[in-house]
Design a protein around this motif. Structure first.
Motif, PDB file in Angstrom:
ATOM      1  N   GLU A   1       2.677  -3.138   0.971  1.00 30.46           N
ATOM      2  CA  GLU A   1       3.986  -2.511   0.954  1.00 30.46           C
ATOM      3  C   GLU A   1       4.489  -2.331  -0.471  1.00 30.46           C
ATOM      4  O   GLU A   1       5.100  -1.329  -0.817  1.00 30.46           O
ATOM      5  N   GLU A   2       4.206  -3.348  -1.335  1.00 34.22           N
ATOM      6  CA  GLU A   2       4.641  -3.231  -2.740  1.00 34.22           C
ATOM      7  C   GLU A   2       3.862  -2.144  -3.464  1.00 34.22           C
ATOM      8  O   GLU A   2       4.403  -1.380  -4.259  1.00 34.22           O
ATOM      9  N   ASP A   3       2.540  -2.089  -3.144  1.00 29.26           N
ATOM     10  CA  ASP A   3       1.707  -1.079  -3.805  1.00 29.26           C
ATOM     11  C   ASP A   3       2.078   0.338  -3.377  1.00 29.26           C
ATOM     12  O   ASP A   3       1.949   1.314  -4.137  1.00 29.26           O
ATOM     13  N   LYS A   4       2.544   0.472  -2.124  1.00 24.05           N
ATOM     14  CA  LYS A   4       2.911   1.799  -1.639  1.00 24.05           C
ATOM     15  C   LYS A   4       4.024   2.404  -2.486  1.00 24.05           C
ATOM     16  O   LYS A   4       3.996   3.606  -2.815  1.00 24.05           O
ATOM     17  N   ASN A   5       5.002   1.612  -2.834  1.00 20.56           N
ATOM     18  CA  ASN A   5       6.089   2.111  -3.700  1.00 20.56           C
ATOM     19  C   ASN A   5       5.543   2.544  -5.060  1.00 20.56           C
ATOM     20  O   ASN A   5       5.962   3.554  -5.633  1.00 20.56           O
ATOM     21  N   PHE A   6       4.619   1.739  -5.599  1.00 13.22           N
ATOM     22  CA  PHE A   6       4.011   2.085  -6.892  1.00 13.22           C
ATOM     23  C   PHE A   6       3.219   3.389  -6.776  1.00 13.22           C
ATOM     24  O   PHE A   6       3.308   4.260  -7.642  1.00 13.22           O
ATOM     25  N   TYR A   7       2.449   3.517  -5.650  1.00 13.03           N
ATOM     26  CA  TYR A   7       1.681   4.731  -5.438  1.00 13.03           C
ATOM     27  C   TYR A   7       2.600   5.966  -5.389  1.00 13.03           C
ATOM     28  O   TYR A   7       2.319   7.026  -5.970  1.00 13.03           O
ATOM     29  N   CYS A   8       3.711   5.806  -4.665  1.00 14.73           N
ATOM     30  CA  CYS A   8       4.653   6.933  -4.558  1.00 14.73           C
ATOM     31  C   CYS A   8       5.262   7.290  -5.910  1.00 14.73           C
ATOM     32  O   CYS A   8       5.432   8.473  -6.239  1.00 14.73           O
ATOM     33  N   ASP A   9       5.594   6.269  -6.703  1.00 14.98           N
ATOM     34  CA  ASP A   9       6.154   6.530  -8.039  1.00 14.98           C
ATOM     35  C   ASP A   9       5.160   7.278  -8.915  1.00 14.98           C
ATOM     36  O   ASP A   9       5.535   8.205  -9.663  1.00 14.98           O
TER      37      ASP A   9
ATOM     38  N   TYR B   1      -4.114   8.523  -5.126  1.00 19.15           N
ATOM     39  CA  TYR B   1      -3.048   7.675  -4.595  1.00 19.15           C
ATOM     40  C   TYR B   1      -2.615   8.158  -3.213  1.00 19.15           C
ATOM     41  O   TYR B   1      -2.264   7.351  -2.331  1.00 19.15           O
TER      42      TYR B   1
ATOM     43  N   LEU C   1      -2.677   5.981   0.252  1.00 19.50           N
ATOM     44  CA  LEU C   1      -1.560   5.819   1.179  1.00 19.50           C
ATOM     45  C   LEU C   1      -1.963   6.206   2.598  1.00 19.50           C
ATOM     46  O   LEU C   1      -1.556   5.565   3.582  1.00 19.50           O
TER      47      LEU C   1
END
Length: 460
Positions: A277-285, A266, A270
């Motif tokens: 942009e939505e996937d980036k938040n998921f990746y960070c989580d 992940y 990134l």
């Protein structure tokens, strides 16, 4: 030659020496002793007759001394020469002794019934002498009787002496043979036999020393055997620890490999801007969640290593255990799964509160995680003397008796745990904490597949 026969022959030789000496003395010196005694007696009789203060009873003296007493003129001594009973030299010798007042004895062999006799010539008056005759035949007869009597004594002494030597040698050797058998058994490490003969001599002291030696050897050998057994157990334990260490490293590597791979994937996504942009938040989580998992695993690994290395330190204090249990009941109870409590609400124990909370949390979370069909959980506290026992119960259809042997080892995960969160370290941490508290713990399966994890704490 065995010592028994050596002792026998030694004692038998001493007996034979005494008997031989007695026989030689009897044959050589008895006759001389008898004659000397007889001569002294005749001299006493002669002096008694010569004593003017004594009333002489010749008949009585002759009967008592078995002698013939006569008083003769000095010139009558020549008759012995004429009758060829004495030589002229012997006649002169007798006269010389009489003139000096000294008694003299001569052995004369008569041709008549008297035979061989012992004659005492003793001065009586100026022109007379005293002649006392006693037959030697009676002396010889007495000697023969004495010899026969002494011969019987010698034979009897030989028999008695030999028997006593045999019995005494046997009695002397018997305890020595017993000590020999005892030492043989000791040489074979058999300490069951003891020397029980009560003696106050050197053999008794030797027996007591051998008994003491046997007891000391038995004690030392038992200690050596215990030490060897402990050493073997330590070696086996070391082998198991080494095996567990290898398994531990392999399991840690496996447990860390997955979150690291996820984080790397992940993070790379990134960095390469392949996500929206939505996937980036998921990746960070996902990265944060996996890092928390890694952090939890590392913390548990550090705790396990501290426990195994002996660097585990506790702060013992007084704790009301019910309050800690109630906190976890409130934390884990839900509408679908309830935790029941059975026991007193005032339970004062001595423990490290932080680590006992860890024990309660691990056991209760496991019970919640692995209970079947959302069955309720039960926590029961039993108080007995100076201990309290905490039992965490849940119903499970997946745990079997064979699983209980390895359930406390690190990274052990049963088939029922597949697909559930955890690293298999929870029960290993529980075991380490309770071991450091020096309290008992365990698990058993009761009726209807109820799994009972329990541990004990010291009451105040």
């Amino acid at each position: 030659m065995k010592i028994r026969w050596k002792i026998f022959f030694l004692m038998w030789s001493m007996v034979m020496m005494i008997i031989g000496g007695f026989a030689i003395t009897n044959n050589i010196y008895l006759e001389k002793f008898y004659l000397t005694t007889k001569k002294d007696r005749l001299v006493q009789v002669g002096r008694l007759i010569s004593d003017p203060n004594y009333v002489i009873d010749f008949r009585n003296l002759e009967v008592q001394n078995n002698a013939e007493i006569t008083i003769k003129k000095t010139d009558q001594i020549e008759r012995y020469f004429y009758r060829k009973l004495l030589t002229q030299k012997e006649i002169q010798e007798i006269k010389r002794y009489l003139s000096n007042g000294v008694p003299i004895f001569k052995i004369i062999n008569y041709d008549d019934y008297r035979g061989k006799v012992l004659v005492l010539f003793m001065e009586y008056k100026s022109d007379r002498y005293l002649e006392i005759i006693t037959p030697l035949s009676l002396i010889q007869e007495g000697l023969e009787v004495s010899v026969q009597y002494h011969l019987q004594i010698i034979i009897l002494s030989f028999i008695i002496g030999s028997s006593m030597a045999f019995i005494f040698s046997k009695a002397m050797v018997a305890p020595i043979l017993e000590l020999k058998e005892i030492t043989k058994k000791i040489s074979k490490l058999d300490f069951s036999r003891k020397f029980e003969d009560v003696r106050k001599d050197e053999i008794g002291e030797l027996g007591e020393t051998i008994n003491l030696m046997g007891e000391t050897l038995k004690k030392n050998i038992d200690e050596i055997n215990k030490a060897n057994l402990k050493l073997m157990e330590d070696i086996e334990k070391e082998k198991k620890i080494d095996k567990l260490r290898k398994e531990f490293v392999a399991c840690v590597s496996h447990e860390l490999k997955t979150p690291i791979a996820i984080i790397q994937g992940y993070a790379q996504g990134l960095s390469e801007n392949v996500a929206t942009e939505e996937d980036k938040n998921f990746y960070c989580d996902v990265i944060i969640e996996e890092s928390y998992k890694m952090d939890s695993l590392v913390r548990e690994l550090l705790l396990i290593s501290q426990i195994e290395a002996g660097y585990f330190k506790m702060q013992m204090e007084e704790v009301n255990l019910y309050e800690n249990i109630k906190d976890f009941i409130d934390k884990y109870s839900s509408k679908t799964k309830h935790i029941r409590y059975v026991g007193s609400k005032d339970i004062k124990v001595i423990c490290d509160e932080k680590y006992i909370d860890r024990v309660l949390e691990n056991l209760i979370s496991n019970a919640m995680k692995y209970s079947t069909d959302n069955e309720d959980i039960e926590i029961e506290v039993l108080e007995k003397e100076d201990k309290c026992r905490v039992i965490v119960k849940n119903r499970s259809d997946h745990l079997e008796e064979k699983d209980l042997e390895t359930i406390w080892n690190p990274f052990v995960r049963l088939d029922s745990a597949i697909g559930k969160d955890g690293h298999g370290l929870g029960l290993a941490i529980v075991a380490g904490i309770l071991d450091n508290h020096k309290n008992s713990y365990g698990v058993y399966i009761s009726e209807n597949n109820w799994v009972n994890f329990w541990f004990e704490l010291n009451l105040i």
